[in-house]
Design an enzyme around this catalytic site. Structure first.
Site, short mmCIF file in Angstrom:
data_model
loop_
_atom_site.label_atom_id
_atom_site.label_comp_id
_atom_site.label_asym_id
_atom_site.label_seq_id
_atom_site.Cartn_x
_atom_site.Cartn_y
_atom_site.Cartn_z
N ASN A 7 -10.39 19.83 -10.13
CA ASN A 7 -10.07 18.66 -9.31
C ASN A 7 -11.40 17.97 -9.03
O ASN A 7 -12.15 18.38 -8.15
CB ASN A 7 -9.39 19.14 -8.02
CG ASN A 7 -8.95 17.98 -7.14
OD1 ASN A 7 -9.26 16.82 -7.43
ND2 ASN A 7 -8.25 18.28 -6.07
N ARG A 90 -6.56 17.69 -12.46
CA ARG A 90 -5.78 16.83 -11.57
C ARG A 90 -6.23 15.39 -11.78
O ARG A 90 -7.42 15.08 -11.70
CB ARG A 90 -6.03 17.24 -10.12
CG ARG A 90 -5.32 16.31 -9.18
CD ARG A 90 -5.63 16.59 -7.75
NE ARG A 90 -4.91 15.62 -6.94
CZ ARG A 90 -5.39 15.09 -5.83
NH1 ARG A 90 -6.57 15.43 -5.39
NH2 ARG A 90 -4.68 14.22 -5.16
N HIS A 179 0.55 12.67 -4.22
CA HIS A 179 0.91 14.03 -3.81
C HIS A 179 2.09 14.56 -4.62
O HIS A 179 2.78 15.49 -4.17
CB HIS A 179 1.36 14.10 -2.32
CG HIS A 179 0.28 13.91 -1.31
ND1 HIS A 179 0.54 13.41 -0.05
CD2 HIS A 179 -1.04 14.19 -1.33
CE1 HIS A 179 -0.57 13.38 0.65
NE2 HIS A 179 -1.56 13.83 -0.11
N ARG A 240 -5.96 7.38 7.86
CA ARG A 240 -5.32 6.20 7.24
C ARG A 240 -4.19 5.69 8.13
O ARG A 240 -3.47 6.49 8.73
CB ARG A 240 -4.75 6.58 5.86
CG ARG A 240 -5.79 6.63 4.77
CD ARG A 240 -5.24 7.22 3.50
NE ARG A 240 -5.58 8.63 3.37
CZ ARG A 240 -5.12 9.44 2.43
NH1 ARG A 240 -4.29 8.99 1.51
NH2 ARG A 240 -5.48 10.70 2.39
N GLY A 332 2.12 20.39 8.57
CA GLY A 332 3.49 20.84 8.32
C GLY A 332 3.62 22.35 8.36
O GLY A 332 4.60 22.90 8.86
N GLU A 383 -0.83 23.25 -5.14
CA GLU A 383 -0.93 22.29 -6.23
C GLU A 383 -1.67 22.88 -7.44
O GLU A 383 -1.34 22.57 -8.58
CB GLU A 383 -1.67 21.03 -5.74
CG GLU A 383 -0.82 20.25 -4.74
CD GLU A 383 -1.63 19.25 -3.93
OE1 GLU A 383 -1.70 18.10 -4.35
OE2 GLU A 383 -2.16 19.62 -2.87
#
Ligand code: AMP
Length: 404
Positions: A7, A90, A179, A240, A332, A383
């Site tokens: 990544n 990625r 995502h 953001r 989460g 991921e």
């Protein structure tokens, strides 16, 4: 079979070496501040981590250090590069070209480069990672896994912006989402956890971390997602702003005498939890301050959960119901208080959080009550594993076709 997952950021190179059969991370690390005098390389797992300050003038240098650390020294995990079977990269923006992961050849590289117009920092960085691998491991099979490809199933009514159509024709201006690898992973894991077929479920997946996005998955097909042309759209995030009235952009330019780049900076780096609380983009600090009575921190908390509620409502209506809601990422997975706020008052919709189960930590788990019509799950995202599995699939497919 070992897959090296890369990544690459504009000044960083993150990696994991994953053994596919055992689904085990053999080694991981990151080269940071690549190109600067303060460059350093962290390599190893948990307690076995080494941090080395070392010069790296570019991603090629960084990659050489990574490969050296994997094959020699105190934290080596393989004897030679032959034990790396393939590399998965990625890539943030796959645009209209990639609805699935792709074997990297000249044509794919050229398309990733062309798409850099839509994600300048990210796609150029991914290319640096790809070139660095080609330089250091010539001939190694490589696969690009795109953040956007999962959303290529969105119907035009969901991905088009109500702007003059010519901009779509001219610039491919539309919603691409982001995502995607995380949403795909948690959706598949959630179906397995429930022992159900993903194609039988109406699901909403929520990736709530520093970056936040939500996706509506109707019988296995992603039909809408909250991020847009760029990852700035949608939910309120750590720094953001997410979706705001677009008229705010010219307003700020005029009244604060800001350039376009400065407004962009405000919306990407100084807004969200940080902008409202004035304390931090880290929810843990915002939580601590709100519990001490800081009103702006409390407001930031409320706005974040309100933003998630809005998209839950939208996606439930778009799908005509929901069977499963899945949460992942830093907030989460870990923040019981935010989960309580998100699901408070949703009992009339058959969505009932179990307050005891909600306190549990770690691992894949259900946090809804036994009689909740809608199941609420927490599924830690992975991921890198998804990228490694995709890489293996694409490479095996090539081999079976005799193309490798
Ligand atoms: P991520 O982008 O997935 O790494 O998530 C980062 C976000 O998760 C930050 O806002 C963290 O504050 C938040 N986070 C991580 N652990 C916790 C926790 N135990 N409670 C609240 N927020 C957390």
């Amino acid at each position: 079979m070992n897959v090296l997952v890369i990544n690459a950021g504009s000044s960083s190179l993150k990696y994991q070496l994953i053994n596919i059969e055992a689904q085990e991370v053999l080694a991981k690390g990151i080269c940071e501040r690549v190109g600067s005098d303060e460059a350093f390389h962290k390599h190893g797992i948990d307690d076995n981590e080494l941090v080395i300050d070392t010069p790296m003038k570019d991603h090629n240098d960084a990659m050489a250090l990574v490969l050296e650390a994997l094959t020699s020294g105190p934290n080596k995990v393989i004897d030679s590069l032959d034990e790396i079977d393939a590399v998965g990269h990625r890539v943030v923006q796959g645009g209209k070209y990639f609805s699935e992961s792709a074997f990297i050849d000249d044509d794919v590289i050229q398309k990733i480069d062309e798409l850099a117009e839509l994600a300048p920092l990210h796609n150029k960085a991914a290319l640096m990672g790809i070139y660095a691998c080609m330089e250091n491991m010539p001939g190694k099979p490589m696969v690009a896994v795109f953040d956007t490809s999962y959303f290529q199933t969105l119907p035009p009514k969901a991905y088009m912006y109500p702007l003059p159509y010519e901009y779509y024709d001219k610039y491919s201006l539309r919603k691409y989402g982001a995502h995607g690898t995380s949403h795909r992973y948690i959706a598949e894991r959630a179906a397995q956890f429930l022992d159900e077929d993903l194609d039988d479920l109406k699901m909403i997946t929520c990736h709530l971390g520093n970056g936040c996005s939500m996706t509506a998955i109707d019988h296995g097909i992603a039909i809408d997602t909250s991020m847009g042309l760029t990852p700035l759209d949608g939910l309120m995030m750590g720094t953001r702003c997410g979706a705001v009235d677009p008229a705010i952009v010219p307003f700020l330019m005029e009244h604060e005498d800001l350039s376009f780049d400065e407004v962009n900076d405000v919306m990407n780096k100084k807004s969200g939890l940080l902008g409202i609380s004035g304390i931090s983009n880290d929810l843990r600090s915002v939580r601590a301050a709100s519990e001490e009575g800081d009103e702006r921190a409390q407001l930031a908390y409320e706005m974040y959960s309100h933003s998630v509620k809005k998209y839950l409502g939208q996606y439930i209506v778009e799908m005509g119901g929901v069977d499963v809601i899945v949460l992942t990422a830093g907030v989460g997975e870990n923040c019981d208080k935010m989960r309580r706020m998100i699901f408070s008052g949703l009992q009339p919709l058959g969505i009932v959080l179990d307050l005891e189960k909600n306190k549990a930590r770690g691992g894949e788990r259900e946090v809804s009550t036994d009689d909740s019509k809608v199941q609420i799950l927490v599924i830690p995202t992975n991921e890198e594993l998804m990228i490694a599995l995709d890489t293996l699939d694409v490479v095996e497919h090539k081999r079976l076709n005799g193309e490798l």
